[in-house]
Motif scaffolding. Structure first.
Motif, short mmCIF file in Angstrom:
data_model
loop_
_atom_site.label_atom_id
_atom_site.label_comp_id
_atom_site.label_asym_id
_atom_site.label_seq_id
_atom_site.Cartn_x
_atom_site.Cartn_y
_atom_site.Cartn_z
N GLU A 156 0.84 -1.19 0.00
CA GLU A 156 0.00 0.00 0.00
C GLU A 156 0.88 1.24 0.00
O GLU A 156 1.83 1.34 0.78
N ALA A 157 0.55 2.17 -0.88
CA ALA A 157 1.25 3.46 -0.95
C ALA A 157 0.25 4.49 -1.45
O ALA A 157 0.24 4.84 -2.63
N PRO A 158 -0.63 4.96 -0.57
CA PRO A 158 -1.72 5.85 -1.00
C PRO A 158 -1.21 7.16 -1.58
O PRO A 158 -0.19 7.70 -1.14
N TYR A 159 -1.92 7.66 -2.57
CA TYR A 159 -1.63 8.99 -3.10
C TYR A 159 -2.43 10.03 -2.32
O TYR A 159 -3.40 9.71 -1.62
N VAL A 160 -2.02 11.28 -2.45
CA VAL A 160 -2.65 12.39 -1.75
C VAL A 160 -3.56 13.15 -2.71
O VAL A 160 -3.24 13.33 -3.88
N GLY A 161 -4.71 13.61 -2.20
CA GLY A 161 -5.63 14.39 -3.01
C GLY A 161 -6.16 13.60 -4.18
O GLY A 161 -6.51 12.42 -4.06
N HIS A 162 -6.20 14.25 -5.35
CA HIS A 162 -6.61 13.57 -6.57
C HIS A 162 -5.47 12.77 -7.19
O HIS A 162 -5.67 12.07 -8.17
N GLY A 163 -4.27 12.93 -6.66
CA GLY A 163 -3.09 12.26 -7.21
C GLY A 163 -2.12 13.18 -7.91
O GLY A 163 -0.99 12.80 -8.22
N TYR A 164 -2.54 14.44 -8.14
CA TYR A 164 -1.67 15.40 -8.82
C TYR A 164 -0.68 16.05 -7.85
O TYR A 164 0.28 16.70 -8.29
N VAL A 165 -0.93 15.91 -6.55
CA VAL A 165 -0.03 16.49 -5.55
C VAL A 165 1.42 16.06 -5.80
O VAL A 165 2.34 16.87 -5.70
N HIS A 166 1.61 14.82 -6.18
CA HIS A 166 2.97 14.27 -6.26
C HIS A 166 3.77 14.82 -7.43
O HIS A 166 4.98 15.01 -7.32
N GLU A 167 3.10 15.11 -8.56
CA GLU A 167 3.85 15.75 -9.64
C GLU A 167 4.14 17.21 -9.30
O GLU A 167 5.20 17.73 -9.68
N ALA A 168 3.24 17.86 -8.57
CA ALA A 168 3.51 19.23 -8.13
C ALA A 168 4.69 19.24 -7.16
O ALA A 168 5.56 20.14 -7.23
N LEU A 169 4.76 18.27 -6.27
CA LEU A 169 5.89 18.17 -5.35
C LEU A 169 7.20 17.95 -6.09
O LEU A 169 8.24 18.49 -5.71
N GLU A 170 7.16 17.16 -7.16
CA GLU A 170 8.37 16.94 -7.95
C GLU A 170 8.83 18.24 -8.61
O GLU A 170 10.03 18.56 -8.64
N VAL A 171 7.88 19.03 -9.11
CA VAL A 171 8.21 20.34 -9.68
C VAL A 171 8.82 21.23 -8.62
O VAL A 171 9.87 21.86 -8.83
N HIS A 172 8.18 21.32 -7.46
CA HIS A 172 8.68 22.18 -6.39
C HIS A 172 10.08 21.76 -5.95
O HIS A 172 10.95 22.60 -5.72
N ARG A 173 10.29 20.46 -5.83
CA ARG A 173 11.60 19.95 -5.41
C ARG A 173 12.69 20.40 -6.39
O ARG A 173 13.75 20.87 -5.98
N ALA A 174 12.40 20.28 -7.68
CA ALA A 174 13.39 20.68 -8.68
C ALA A 174 13.66 22.18 -8.64
O ALA A 174 14.81 22.62 -8.67
N LEU A 175 12.59 22.96 -8.56
CA LEU A 175 12.77 24.41 -8.55
C LEU A 175 13.50 24.88 -7.30
O LEU A 175 14.36 25.77 -7.38
N ARG A 176 13.19 24.28 -6.16
CA ARG A 176 13.87 24.66 -4.92
C ARG A 176 15.36 24.33 -4.99
O ARG A 176 16.19 25.02 -4.40
N GLN A 177 15.68 23.26 -5.70
CA GLN A 177 17.08 22.83 -5.81
C GLN A 177 17.80 23.47 -7.00
O GLN A 177 18.98 23.18 -7.22
N GLY A 178 17.10 24.31 -7.74
CA GLY A 178 17.71 24.99 -8.87
C GLY A 178 17.96 24.10 -10.07
O GLY A 178 18.80 24.41 -10.93
N ARG A 179 17.22 22.99 -10.16
CA ARG A 179 17.38 22.08 -11.30
C ARG A 179 16.36 22.39 -12.38
O ARG A 179 15.23 22.79 -12.09
#
Length: 358
Positions: free
Chosen positions: A297-320
């Protein structure tokens, strides 16, 4: 709407936030603009509302009325009537392109050239040539660009990939996957409309192709057959076979109904089963041939789009400027497979352009 911390355990919140390189309450918010006002734009904005480190500051549509209504519904400060206005906004850091895939290429180029980062929905473009140009322009202007392939960012899929890499099912020898829907779909709908690059392949088939690519990489050959829509001429039902040196992927997609939306990735020592709905799973089944099975089991958050938004934020915060979960090369390779399928089934779109013609 509940915030992220209110709907998942604190340990998971810290894990997710940590994966971005930040704790969300300690940073300046990332400012999102939204291009288009359809259903997928709505669900994405609802998922962004679960995160504390971003704000939606603008929405743009060709219809000023639709933009205003969307902005009012989601309390967005700026409602704009064109992609040009969105590109020129000083209130936006990154734009989520939620238009039909026929309208991804040129808007994405305009946004990148104006200095905006972009998260672009799938299918990423008409073809691989456009896709390569989009990433070339992103690199030229030093902007982040990522395909909004939420499946690759899904927690269960990420855990599944780890299990495969660790040899839990041995060498992968086959992928079987289907994505089918049914219903009374009018010819003008984006799924059937050739002017909007409609058809089962780009809208639905991109998912099983992506999972096959995730498990097996680039095939050595592609074959396909399709039943074409008698009214609009796009593919209504498509069957795809991808041949690898030691494996075969058999995939299908349809808007005429079909098998359950499940995926099985089989290896020499076991198999992984992703059950309906396989492209946004909350877990998977691992079956070992030597006996026994286990549910993960590895539940997604919200509708499931949270995780791609988190990936975007992670990259931008790290300057990638590139994602590690959805790297540009993977997006290009999937589009090349889709191009090959289209070639086999004879699917062409009016108005389709290659970069040299744009």
């Amino acid at each position: 709407m509940a915030r992220l911390a209110e709907i998942v355990p604190l340990t998971l919140v810290l894990t997710i936030a940590g994966s971005c390189g930040v704790l969300t309450s300690m940073v300046e918010p990332i400012r999102w603009g939204i291009l288009a006002t359809g259903g997928i734009a709505s669900t994405f904005v609802e998922d962004l509302a679960l995160l504390d480190d971003c704000r939606v500051t603008a929405v743009a549509s060709r219809s000023a009325e639709r933009a205003a209504a969307f902005a009012k519904k989601y309390d967005i400060p700026h409602a704009l009537d064109s992609v040009q206005a969105l590109a020129a906004s000083d209130e936006v850091d990154i734009v989520y392109v939620a238009t039909p895939h026929s309208h991804h290429y040129l808007p994405t180029l305009r946004l990148l050239e104006a200095g905006k980062h972009v998260l672009c929905e799938k299918a990423f473009a008409y073809n691989a040539a456009q896709t390569r140009t989009m990433f070339d322009v992103a690199r030229e202007h030093q902007r982040f660009l990522m395909e909004a392939m939420w499946t690759r960012c899904n927690p269960a899929i990420r855990e599944m990939r780890r299990a495969i890499k660790e040899g839990m099912i041995g060498e992968v020898v086959s992928v079987n996957g289907n994505f089918a829907i049914s219903g009374d779909i009018p010819p003008s709908h984006r799924l059937r409309n050739p002017e909007l690059a409609g058809g089962a392949l780009l809208d639905l088939g991109v998912y099983p192709v992506t999972l096959a690519h995730l498990a097996l990489g680039v095939p050595e050959s592609v074959s396909a057959e399709a039943v074409m829509d008698a009214v609009t001429g796009v593919d209504a039902q498509t069957a795809i076979t991808l041949k690898y040196p030691n494996a075969i992927a058999q995939l299908s997609c349809s808007y005429r109904g079909g098998a359950a939306n499940e995926v099985t990735i089989a290896g020499t020592e076991g198999r992984i089963e992703l059950h309906d709905y396989a492209y946004r799973p909350s877990g998977y089944t691992l079956v070992r041939y030597d006996g026994g099975s286990r549910e993960f089991e590895a539940p997604y958050v919200g509708h499931g789009y949270v995780h791609e938004a988190l990936e975007v934020h992670r990259a931008l915060r790290q300057g990638r400027l590139e994602s590690t979960l959805v790297p540009p090369q993977s997006t290009i390779e999937v589009m090349e497979i889709l191009d090959a399928v289209r070639e086999r089934i004879g699917l062409r779109y009016p108005g389709e352009t290659h970069p040299k013609q744009s």
